[in-house]
Design a protein around this motif. Structure first.
Motif, mmCIF file in Angstrom:
data_model
loop_
_atom_site.group_PDB
_atom_site.id
_atom_site.type_symbol
_atom_site.label_atom_id
_atom_site.label_comp_id
_atom_site.label_asym_id
_atom_site.label_seq_id
_atom_site.Cartn_x
_atom_site.Cartn_y
_atom_site.Cartn_z
ATOM 1 N N HIS A 279 44.029 -3.156 -8.075
ATOM 2 C CA HIS A 279 44.565 -3.638 -6.793
ATOM 3 C C HIS A 279 45.872 -2.930 -6.461
ATOM 4 C CE1 HIS A 279 41.912 -6.951 -8.018
ATOM 5 N NE2 HIS A 279 41.800 -7.213 -6.735
ATOM 6 N N LYS A 280 46.389 -3.208 -5.274
ATOM 7 C CA LYS A 280 47.728 -2.723 -4.959
ATOM 8 C C LYS A 280 48.675 -3.293 -6.005
ATOM 9 C CE LYS A 280 49.119 -6.372 -1.695
ATOM 10 N NZ LYS A 280 50.517 -6.649 -2.030
ATOM 11 N N PRO B 246 42.446 3.447 -8.312
ATOM 12 C CA PRO B 246 41.928 2.829 -7.087
ATOM 13 C C PRO B 246 40.395 2.816 -7.082
ATOM 14 C CG PRO B 246 42.595 5.065 -6.627
ATOM 15 C CD PRO B 246 42.884 4.822 -8.094
ATOM 16 N N TRP B 247 39.817 2.336 -8.149
ATOM 17 C CA TRP B 247 38.367 2.302 -8.283
ATOM 18 C C TRP B 247 37.831 0.930 -7.866
ATOM 19 C CZ3 TRP B 247 38.545 4.855 -13.830
ATOM 20 C CH2 TRP B 247 38.921 6.195 -13.680
ATOM 21 N N GLY B 248 36.518 0.772 -7.877
ATOM 22 C CA GLY B 248 35.921 -0.449 -7.345
ATOM 23 C C GLY B 248 36.000 -1.663 -8.237
ATOM 24 N N CYS B 249 36.379 -1.485 -9.492
ATOM 25 C CA CYS B 249 36.322 -2.617 -10.418
ATOM 26 C C CYS B 249 37.235 -2.367 -11.616
ATOM 27 C CB CYS B 249 34.874 -2.775 -10.898
ATOM 28 S SG CYS B 249 34.579 -4.249 -11.882
ATOM 29 N N THR B 250 37.862 -3.435 -12.112
ATOM 30 C CA THR B 250 38.659 -3.301 -13.333
ATOM 31 C C THR B 250 37.785 -2.814 -14.489
ATOM 32 O OG1 THR B 250 40.155 -5.056 -12.619
ATOM 33 C CG2 THR B 250 40.131 -4.572 -14.970
ATOM 34 N N ALA B 251 36.549 -3.299 -14.521
ATOM 35 C CA ALA B 251 35.651 -2.938 -15.622
ATOM 36 C C ALA B 251 35.448 -1.420 -15.730
ATOM 37 C CB ALA B 251 34.304 -3.628 -15.438
ATOM 38 N N THR B 252 35.489 -0.734 -14.599
ATOM 39 C CA THR B 252 35.346 0.733 -14.612
ATOM 40 C C THR B 252 36.525 1.368 -15.352
ATOM 41 O OG1 THR B 252 34.262 0.563 -12.458
ATOM 42 C CG2 THR B 252 34.992 2.756 -13.129
ATOM 43 N N ILE B 253 37.715 0.843 -15.107
ATOM 44 C CA ILE B 253 38.912 1.366 -15.783
ATOM 45 C C ILE B 253 38.852 1.006 -17.273
ATOM 46 C CG2 ILE B 253 41.436 1.486 -15.733
ATOM 47 C CD1 ILE B 253 41.299 0.229 -12.890
ATOM 48 N N VAL B 254 38.425 -0.227 -17.551
ATOM 49 C CA VAL B 254 38.351 -0.681 -18.948
ATOM 50 C C VAL B 254 37.469 0.264 -19.758
ATOM 51 C CG1 VAL B 254 37.558 -2.539 -20.488
ATOM 52 C CG2 VAL B 254 38.796 -3.106 -18.376
ATOM 53 N N THR C 52 35.030 -0.045 -1.392
ATOM 54 C CA THR C 52 35.877 0.167 -2.574
ATOM 55 C C THR C 52 35.164 1.014 -3.632
ATOM 56 O OG1 THR C 52 35.015 -1.868 -3.568
ATOM 57 C CG2 THR C 52 37.068 -2.060 -2.320
ATOM 58 N N THR C 53 33.857 1.153 -3.490
ATOM 59 C CA THR C 53 33.062 1.856 -4.497
ATOM 60 C C THR C 53 33.436 3.339 -4.580
ATOM 61 O OG1 THR C 53 31.254 0.423 -3.825
ATOM 62 C CG2 THR C 53 30.692 2.250 -5.289
ATOM 63 N N THR C 54 33.553 3.850 -5.798
ATOM 64 C CA THR C 54 33.801 5.284 -5.986
ATOM 65 C C THR C 54 32.675 5.868 -6.843
ATOM 66 O OG1 THR C 54 35.019 5.025 -8.066
ATOM 67 C CG2 THR C 54 36.312 4.872 -6.027
ATOM 68 N N ALA C 55 32.630 7.195 -6.883
ATOM 69 C CA ALA C 55 31.638 7.870 -7.723
ATOM 70 C C ALA C 55 31.834 7.494 -9.190
ATOM 71 C CB ALA C 55 31.753 9.379 -7.541
ATOM 72 N N LYS D 184 40.698 -3.485 0.248
ATOM 73 C CA LYS D 184 40.762 -2.157 0.852
ATOM 74 C C LYS D 184 40.781 -2.184 2.380
ATOM 75 C CE LYS D 184 39.254 2.499 0.067
ATOM 76 N NZ LYS D 184 38.464 3.409 -0.724
ATOM 77 N N GLN D 185 40.299 -3.262 2.971
ATOM 78 C CA GLN D 185 40.261 -3.317 4.435
ATOM 79 C C GLN D 185 41.145 -4.438 4.984
ATOM 80 O OE1 GLN D 185 35.901 -3.639 4.288
ATOM 81 N NE2 GLN D 185 35.773 -1.772 5.502
ATOM 82 N N ILE D 186 40.917 -5.661 4.523
ATOM 83 C CA ILE D 186 41.596 -6.798 5.142
ATOM 84 C C ILE D 186 43.098 -6.792 4.873
ATOM 85 C CG2 ILE D 186 41.697 -9.322 5.186
ATOM 86 C CD1 ILE D 186 38.611 -9.167 4.511
ATOM 87 N N VAL D 187 43.478 -6.711 3.585
ATOM 88 C CA VAL D 187 44.910 -6.766 3.251
ATOM 89 C C VAL D 187 45.681 -5.592 3.880
ATOM 90 C CG1 VAL D 187 46.578 -6.681 1.346
ATOM 91 C CG2 VAL D 187 44.608 -8.223 1.219
#
Ligand code: MG
Ligand code: MG
Ligand code: MG
Length: 306
Positions: free
Chosen positions: A95-96, A112-120, A154-157, A294-297
């Motif tokens: 997130h920001k 700035p990826w779509g999910c914390t799990a991707t970073i994990v 928010t999805t990235t490759a 990514k859009q609303i905030v």
């Protein structure tokens, strides 16, 4: 040795709860005693994913006082209990960056990826630690949930690549079907009170001295809320007053049509219309709007930052 608590945000979603679990396991593998905890009970969607992999829900805590805490899926003080008596020792988040400060150097993993799990998963790879089958399954569930089956902007490759790896590791052959199962449970709103629906995935933000509340529910089709729309509006009106929000909105996302209806109560409706470039009183449907972070905030921050 103290036990590090691994914890996501208030009103935890699947990503917050599963990342607490997978990161606690990662820390343990690194020789750090750690325990997954949560700031609330799992939603039906999260419970379904936990059950699928035979994992019990993490213990619910209310305070960070005198604890060492590793944060996942947030660094935002408005989405955490008081951190002044806690030692924050790490963050993995997508997130920001929030208002968090620390007195000691910490490990901080953000993308700035779509999910914390991707970073994990990348942190596991960094330490050369193999993820267990269960953690891979939980992480895959979190990616499908957070990216709305890769439809959210928010999805990235990277998310799609990591999801492929996780599917292999967890032995899930049909990722799409797993995603659709998650969608079906996400959208089951029957018998749930309007207030619980608003609070299911609710966050508050501080924008230039104004408090903005934003809840989001995701349904397979908007018609599913036809019977409760009026009640949801009433609940939003009431919550805006009670929680002293300048604006409180409930974003009802149609997963199939890929857009959202906004149910809102605001002291500054003109600003909100400007934020979404649309007269929401005349037409509350915003095509393509799916992501709060990514859009609303960012939309709202643009008008309130002025
Ligand atoms: Mg989250
Ligand atoms: Mg997340
Ligand atoms: Mg979310």
């Amino acid at each position: 040795m103290t036990t590090t608590l691994v914890c996501g945000h208030l009103n935890p979603d699947t990503d917050s709860i599963t990342a607490a679990f997978t990161v606690a396991e990662l820390l343990y593998q690194r020789g750090i005693k750690a325990k997954p905890v949560a700031l609330g009970t799992p939603t039906p969607e999260t419970q379904f994913i936990l059950d699928k992999f035979g994992v019990s829900a993490p213990e619910v805590i209310e305070s960070f006082d005198d604890q060492e805490v590793f944060l996942v899926d947030t660094s935002d003080l408005t989405q955490l209990p008081d951190t002044s008596k806690a030692t924050i020792c790490g963050v993995i988040d997508h997130h920001k960056v929030g208002a968090l400060t620390t007195s000691n150097p910490i490990e901080y993993w953000a993308q700035p990826w779509g999910c914390t799990a991707t970073i994990v998963k990348h942190v596991y790879d960094f330490y050369n630690i193999k993820m267990t089958k269960i953690s891979a399954g939980l992480s895959l569930g979190a990616i499908l949930s957070d990216t709305l089956l890769f439809k959210s902007p928010t999805t990235t490759a990277v998310d799609e690549q990591v999801a492929e790896d996780l599917a292999r590791l967890s032995g899930i052959d049909d990722v799409y079907e797993f995603g659709m199962e998650i969608f079906r449970i996400k959208s089951s709103i029957e018998g749930i009170s309007a207030n619980d629906l608003l609070m299911r995935d609710y966050k508050e933000f501080e924008m230039n001295g104004k408090k903005i509340g934003c809840g989001q529910i995701e349904v397979m089709e908007l018609a599913m809320i036809d019977n409760v729309r009026a009640e949801l509006q009433e609940t939003v009106n009431q919550a805006q007053k009670e929680r002293k929000c300048d604006t409180l909105l409930l974003v009802v996302t149609d997963l199939m049509k890929e857009g959202s209806e906004l149910i809102l109560a605001s002291n500054t409706p003109d600003e909100i219309n400007t934020a979404f470039a649309q007269n929401l009183q005349a037409d509350p449907w915003v095509s393509g709007l799916m992501s709060r972070k990514k859009q609303i905030v960012p939309n709202l921050e643009k008008v309130f930052a002025k």
